[in-house]
Design a protein around this motif. Structure first.
Motif, PDB file in Angstrom:
ATOM      1  N   LYS A  82       0.827  -1.203   0.000  1.00  0.00           N
ATOM      2  CA  LYS A  82       0.000   0.000   0.000  1.00  0.00           C
ATOM      3  C   LYS A  82       0.861   1.254   0.000  1.00  0.00           C
ATOM      4  N   MET A  83       1.952   1.248   0.788  1.00  0.00           N
ATOM      5  CA  MET A  83       2.813   2.416   0.843  1.00  0.00           C
ATOM      6  C   MET A  83       3.512   2.652  -0.494  1.00  0.00           C
ATOM      7  N   THR A  84       3.905   1.572  -1.150  1.00  0.00           N
ATOM      8  CA  THR A  84       4.539   1.698  -2.462  1.00  0.00           C
ATOM      9  C   THR A  84       3.569   2.332  -3.450  1.00  0.00           C
ATOM     10  N   ARG A  85       2.328   1.885  -3.430  1.00  0.00           N
ATOM     11  CA  ARG A  85       1.297   2.466  -4.303  1.00  0.00           C
ATOM     12  C   ARG A  85       1.103   3.942  -4.007  1.00  0.00           C
ATOM     13  N   ASP A  86       1.035   4.283  -2.716  1.00  0.00           N
ATOM     14  CA  ASP A  86       0.799   5.670  -2.327  1.00  0.00           C
ATOM     15  C   ASP A  86       1.953   6.580  -2.751  1.00  0.00           C
ATOM     16  N   VAL A  87       3.175   6.117  -2.554  1.00  0.00           N
ATOM     17  CA  VAL A  87       4.347   6.914  -2.921  1.00  0.00           C
ATOM     18  C   VAL A  87       4.381   7.160  -4.427  1.00  0.00           C
ATOM     19  N   LYS A  88       4.052   6.156  -5.208  1.00  0.00           N
ATOM     20  CA  LYS A  88       4.034   6.318  -6.667  1.00  0.00           C
ATOM     21  C   LYS A  88       2.945   7.301  -7.087  1.00  0.00           C
ATOM     22  N   ASN A  89       1.789   7.211  -6.468  1.00  0.00           N
ATOM     23  CA  ASN A  89       0.708   8.138  -6.803  1.00  0.00           C
ATOM     24  C   ASN A  89       1.081   9.582  -6.466  1.00  0.00           C
ATOM     25  N   VAL A  90       1.735   9.773  -5.325  1.00  0.00           N
ATOM     26  CA  VAL A  90       2.156  11.112  -4.919  1.00  0.00           C
ATOM     27  C   VAL A  90       3.229  11.636  -5.870  1.00  0.00           C
ATOM     28  N   ALA A  91       4.152  10.760  -6.266  1.00  0.00           N
ATOM     29  CA  ALA A  91       5.215  11.165  -7.193  1.00  0.00           C
ATOM     30  C   ALA A  91       4.621  11.659  -8.513  1.00  0.00           C
ATOM     31  N   ARG A  92       3.623  10.948  -9.012  1.00  0.00           N
ATOM     32  CA  ARG A  92       2.982  11.364 -10.266  1.00  0.00           C
ATOM     33  C   ARG A  92       2.198  12.664 -10.064  1.00  0.00           C
ATOM     34  N   PHE A 104       7.529  14.572   1.569  1.00  0.00           N
ATOM     35  CA  PHE A 104       6.373  13.734   1.874  1.00  0.00           C
ATOM     36  C   PHE A 104       6.791  12.510   2.686  1.00  0.00           C
ATOM     37  N   ILE A 105       7.892  11.886   2.288  1.00  0.00           N
ATOM     38  CA  ILE A 105       8.376  10.687   2.986  1.00  0.00           C
ATOM     39  C   ILE A 105       8.821  11.035   4.403  1.00  0.00           C
ATOM     40  N   ARG A 106       9.473  12.186   4.574  1.00  0.00           N
ATOM     41  CA  ARG A 106       9.918  12.597   5.910  1.00  0.00           C
ATOM     42  C   ARG A 106       8.741  12.882   6.836  1.00  0.00           C
ATOM     43  N   VAL A 107       7.681  13.467   6.281  1.00  0.00           N
ATOM     44  CA  VAL A 107       6.484  13.740   7.083  1.00  0.00           C
ATOM     45  C   VAL A 107       5.871  12.439   7.601  1.00  0.00           C
ATOM     46  N   LEU A 108       6.046  11.356   6.855  1.00  0.00           N
ATOM     47  CA  LEU A 108       5.552  10.049   7.293  1.00  0.00           C
ATOM     48  C   LEU A 108       6.385   9.465   8.429  1.00  0.00           C
ATOM     49  N   GLY A 109       7.552  10.097   8.714  1.00  0.00           N
ATOM     50  CA  GLY A 109       8.396   9.630   9.806  1.00  0.00           C
ATOM     51  C   GLY A 109       9.607   8.838   9.351  1.00  0.00           C
ATOM     52  N   TYR A 110       9.884   8.838   8.047  1.00  0.00           N
ATOM     53  CA  TYR A 110      11.025   8.102   7.510  1.00  0.00           C
ATOM     54  C   TYR A 110      12.066   9.065   6.949  1.00  0.00           C
ATOM     55  N   ILE A 155      15.436   8.980  -5.183  1.00  0.00           N
ATOM     56  CA  ILE A 155      15.395   9.244  -3.749  1.00  0.00           C
ATOM     57  C   ILE A 155      15.817   7.971  -3.030  1.00  0.00           C
ATOM     58  N   PHE A 156      16.768   8.094  -2.103  1.00  0.00           N
ATOM     59  CA  PHE A 156      17.154   6.976  -1.260  1.00  0.00           C
ATOM     60  C   PHE A 156      16.390   7.092   0.058  1.00  0.00           C
ATOM     61  N   THR A 157      15.848   5.977   0.523  1.00  0.00           N
ATOM     62  CA  THR A 157      14.985   6.041   1.702  1.00  0.00           C
ATOM     63  C   THR A 157      15.036   4.757   2.529  1.00  0.00           C
ATOM     64  N   ASN A 158      14.664   4.884   3.801  1.00  0.00           N
ATOM     65  CA  ASN A 158      14.488   3.699   4.656  1.00  0.00           C
ATOM     66  C   ASN A 158      13.022   3.310   4.774  1.00  0.00           C
ATOM     67  N   LEU A 159      12.165   3.979   4.010  1.00  0.00           N
ATOM     68  CA  LEU A 159      10.746   3.613   3.964  1.00  0.00           C
ATOM     69  C   LEU A 159      10.598   2.242   3.302  1.00  0.00           C
ATOM     70  N   PRO A 160       9.986   1.249   3.975  1.00  0.00           N
ATOM     71  CA  PRO A 160       9.838  -0.085   3.374  1.00  0.00           C
ATOM     72  C   PRO A 160       8.957  -0.032   2.127  1.00  0.00           C
ATOM     73  N   LEU A 161       9.476  -0.530   1.019  1.00  0.00           N
ATOM     74  CA  LEU A 161       8.770  -0.499  -0.257  1.00  0.00           C
ATOM     75  C   LEU A 161       8.904  -1.843  -0.961  1.00  0.00           C
ATOM     76  N   VAL A 162       8.048  -2.061  -1.950  1.00  0.00           N
ATOM     77  CA  VAL A 162       8.100  -3.292  -2.746  1.00  0.00           C
ATOM     78  C   VAL A 162       8.798  -2.980  -4.074  1.00  0.00           C
ATOM     79  N   PRO A 163       9.958  -3.610  -4.351  1.00  0.00           N
ATOM     80  CA  PRO A 163      10.702  -3.296  -5.569  1.00  0.00           C
ATOM     81  C   PRO A 163       9.974  -3.751  -6.830  1.00  0.00           C
ATOM     82  N   ASP A 164      10.157  -2.990  -7.915  1.00  0.00           N
ATOM     83  CA  ASP A 164       9.700  -3.398  -9.240  1.00  0.00           C
ATOM     84  C   ASP A 164      10.754  -4.270  -9.897  1.00  0.00           C
TER      85      ASP A 164
END
Length: 285
Positions: free
Chosen positions: A1-11, A93-99, A143-152
């Motif tokens: 879900k987070m991966t989907r949300d991050v991609k939607n925000v990026a677009r 946006f990612i930092r606001v999420l706490g990452y 962007i390099f991040t420690n936010l857990p994501l699902v790789p493509d």
């Protein structure tokens, strides 16, 4: 879900393409360089940064046709502007999420292999990423991040086989910076890293032409057969030529030349207010 949300925000913020991969530390630069103090400092990215978000930003098709003029440089500048705006916003946006998030343009790591691993495209003879949607007509950020994501997953759609026979960018390069031969793991000059199978460009020759031209170049993007709007006709030709008949690449390149693709547009046309290809773009999009 987070991966989907991050991609939607990026677009939403302006990215045309976005993908995720695990951060491969082979692509991180060993040092940073301060052009003012002329000091090198080791570049260290903490191990907690496990993922990379790769983004691509389309450059204007009509402006690219004027390369290597200052008009075409406008497309490059707009691409970089969108890139900086979107990458900074997404990192926030990612930092606001706490990452944690490190936004990067051309700095910190090389962008093309990161984008390839994130499934945005393949590597072309000219050393640029070739995407399905826009060909090489993109600017890249990550962007390099420690936010857990699902790789493509990386993708393949015939670019390597097509480029091995095409050579249109190498023939057209004003600085002769693109090799005509086969891929190699050996460097072409001091700017290349060894060990990866590719067509290494001569970056010094490329940049030297920039100096002579008093602008950037991007002729290799202008002439690339993948640099087209993806209407139904071009999508069909690419599906046939690159994905199913790569052995016939030379024939498709001749057709490309015969139809006038890749030719430099006249600067006066721009100032007169008529952009080559504008009618085609309007009718198919």
């Amino acid at each position: 879900k987070m991966t989907r949300d991050v991609k939607n925000v990026a677009r939403y913020f302006g990215a045309d393409l976005v993908g995720v991969c695990e951060l491969d530390r082979r692509w991180i630069y060993s040092h940073s360089y301060n052009r003012y103090t002329k000091e090198y400092k080791p570049l260290e990215i903490p191990e907690e940064y496990k993922y990379a978000i790769a983004m691509a930003f389309e450059m204007d098709y009509d402006l690219i046709k004027y390369a290597p003029s200052h008009i075409a440089n406008g497309a490059t500048g707009m691409g970089y502007s969108k890139m900086a705006f979107t990458t900074g916003l997404l990192a926030r946006f990612i930092r606001v999420l706490g990452y944690k998030a490190i936004p990067c343009g051309n700095d910190t790591a090389t962008s093309v292999p990161v984008a390839m691993q994130a499934g945005l495209g393949e590597l072309g003879r000219h050393g640029l990423l070739i995407t399905r949607e826009y060909g090489p007509r993109v600017r890249l950020s990550k962007i390099f991040t420690n936010l857990p994501l699902v790789p493509d997953q990386p993708i393949e759609f015939g670019v390597t086989e097509f480029c091995s026979k095409c050579k249109k960018c190498a023939d057209s390069c004003p600085g002769q910076a693109i090799i005509h031969g086969e891929r190699t793991t050996e460097p072409h000059n001091v700017s290349n890293a060894s060990g990866q199978l590719k067509w290494p460009i001569n970056a010094e020759k490329c940049l030297s032409f920039w100096g002579v031209n008093k602008s950037t170049c991007i002729v290799c993007i202008r002439v690339c057969p993948f640099n087209k709007y993806m209407n139904w006709f071009h999508r069909s030709v690419r599906w046939l030529g690159a994905e199913h008949m790569p052995w016939a690449a030379s024939l498709f390149v001749k057709m490309d030349d015969l139809l006038g693709y890749g030719k430099q547009a006249k600067a006066q046309d721009f100032w007169d207010g008529w952009h080559p290809g504008q009618a085609v773009r309007t009718s198919y999009r």
